[in-house]
Write a protein that holds these residues in place. Sequence first.
Motif, PDB file in Angstrom:
ATOM      1  N   SER A  78      76.110-119.559  28.854  1.00 55.68           N
ATOM      2  CA  SER A  78      76.831-118.445  28.257  1.00 55.68           C
ATOM      3  C   SER A  78      78.337-118.645  28.452  1.00 55.68           C
ATOM      4  O   SER A  78      78.796-119.016  29.525  1.00 55.68           O
ATOM      5  CB  SER A  78      76.391-117.124  28.888  1.00 55.68           C
TER       6      SER A  78
ATOM      7  N   GLY B 123      81.241-113.753  29.122  1.00 54.41           N
ATOM      8  CA  GLY B 123      80.227-112.750  29.410  1.00 54.41           C
ATOM      9  C   GLY B 123      80.545-112.026  30.708  1.00 54.41           C
ATOM     10  O   GLY B 123      81.444-112.379  31.451  1.00 54.41           O
ATOM     11  N   SER B 124      79.789-111.008  30.969  1.00 58.55           N
ATOM     12  CA  SER B 124      80.031-110.237  32.181  1.00 58.55           C
ATOM     13  C   SER B 124      79.296-110.843  33.370  1.00 58.55           C
ATOM     14  O   SER B 124      78.306-111.554  33.220  1.00 58.55           O
ATOM     15  CB  SER B 124      79.587-108.789  31.974  1.00 58.55           C
TER      16      SER B 124
ATOM     17  N   TYR C  88      75.663-109.593  33.607  1.00 59.65           N
ATOM     18  CA  TYR C  88      74.708-110.313  32.756  1.00 59.65           C
ATOM     19  C   TYR C  88      74.287-111.621  33.415  1.00 59.65           C
ATOM     20  O   TYR C  88      73.108-111.963  33.418  1.00 59.65           O
ATOM     21  CB  TYR C  88      75.332-110.584  31.388  1.00 59.65           C
ATOM     22  N   GLN C  89      75.240-112.332  33.984  1.00 61.65           N
ATOM     23  CA  GLN C  89      74.922-113.596  34.642  1.00 61.65           C
ATOM     24  C   GLN C  89      74.058-113.370  35.884  1.00 61.65           C
ATOM     25  O   GLN C  89      73.163-114.163  36.167  1.00 61.65           O
ATOM     26  CB  GLN C  89      76.201-114.335  34.994  1.00 61.65           C
TER      27      GLN C  89
ATOM     28  N   GLN D 287      70.565-112.682  34.666  1.00 60.23           N
ATOM     29  CA  GLN D 287      69.941-113.923  34.205  1.00 60.23           C
ATOM     30  C   GLN D 287      69.481-114.768  35.386  1.00 60.23           C
ATOM     31  O   GLN D 287      68.391-115.334  35.368  1.00 60.23           O
ATOM     32  CB  GLN D 287      70.926-114.700  33.346  1.00 60.23           C
TER      33      GLN D 287
END
Length: 61
Positions: free
Chosen positions: A27, A30-31, A34-35, A38
């Motif tokens: 990615s 992104g924030s 979010y990582q 994931q």
Amino acid sequence: MRNKIFGGIGILWGGALLFRWFTSGTSNGGSSAYQAGQSAAVIFGALMLVAGLYYFFRKPS
């Protein structure tokens, strides 16, 4: 028999999560939330795959 069924489900779902992680690109930006999510999904998928393999191939007692 129940352990084989649940083991098979764990293998499929855990394998699908790991397969999605291997095939997806990295990615860009992104924030961080979010990582982190994931990464948690990858760890959960790996644990599910290992537990599924254990219960699927365990000898019945």
